[in-house]
Design a protein around this motif. Structure first.
Motif, PDB file in Angstrom:
ATOM      1  N   UNK A 199     -16.489  -9.901  54.704  1.00 24.82           N
ATOM      2  CA  UNK A 199     -17.383  -8.943  55.345  1.00 24.82           C
ATOM      3  C   UNK A 199     -16.765  -7.570  55.459  1.00 24.82           C
ATOM      4  N   UNK A 200     -15.491  -7.521  55.759  1.00 25.87           N
ATOM      5  CA  UNK A 200     -14.796  -6.239  55.889  1.00 25.87           C
ATOM      6  C   UNK A 200     -14.762  -5.464  54.574  1.00 25.87           C
ATOM      7  N   UNK A 259     -24.263 -10.855  55.664  1.00 28.15           N
ATOM      8  CA  UNK A 259     -25.085 -11.892  55.048  1.00 28.15           C
ATOM      9  C   UNK A 259     -24.332 -12.690  53.979  1.00 28.15           C
ATOM     10  N   UNK A 260     -23.010 -12.536  53.926  1.00 30.37           N
ATOM     11  CA  UNK A 260     -22.246 -13.189  52.866  1.00 30.37           C
ATOM     12  C   UNK A 260     -22.057 -14.691  53.059  1.00 30.37           C
ATOM     13  N   UNK A 320     -21.561 -10.309  63.421  1.00 32.75           N
ATOM     14  CA  UNK A 320     -22.143  -9.051  63.863  1.00 32.75           C
ATOM     15  C   UNK A 320     -21.325  -7.867  63.381  1.00 32.75           C
ATOM     16  N   UNK A 321     -22.007  -6.820  62.942  1.00 28.11           N
ATOM     17  CA  UNK A 321     -21.337  -5.651  62.399  1.00 28.11           C
ATOM     18  C   UNK A 321     -21.943  -4.368  62.951  1.00 28.11           C
TER      19      UNK A 321
END
Length: 69
Positions: A53-54, A16-17, A23-24
């Protein structure tokens, strides 16, 4: 005899950043996120995720994170 092994689950989600909503796959252990990998089955991002995200697991588990106002 009760096992002391941690309860580990995996669930699909999305980051959501930013507006890409990559997709995660999130691995949760005893209620805390411990690992995040790109979701290769996500039709939009097809296994790709950005560095922001990572890093979200480190951000979520940072001891200096503000949790209350």
């Amino acid at each position: 005899m009760a096992s002391n092994a941690p309860i580990r689950t995996q669930t699909t989600s999305f980051c959501r950043l930013c507006e890409a909503f990559c997709g995660t796959v999130v691995t949760v252990e005893d209620g805390r996120p411990v690992k995040l990998t790109p979701d290769r089955d996500n039709p939009h991002t097809q296994g790709h995720i950005c560095v922001k995200g990572a890093a979200i697991i480190d951000i979520a588990n940072d001891p200096d994170r503000v949790l209350r106002r």
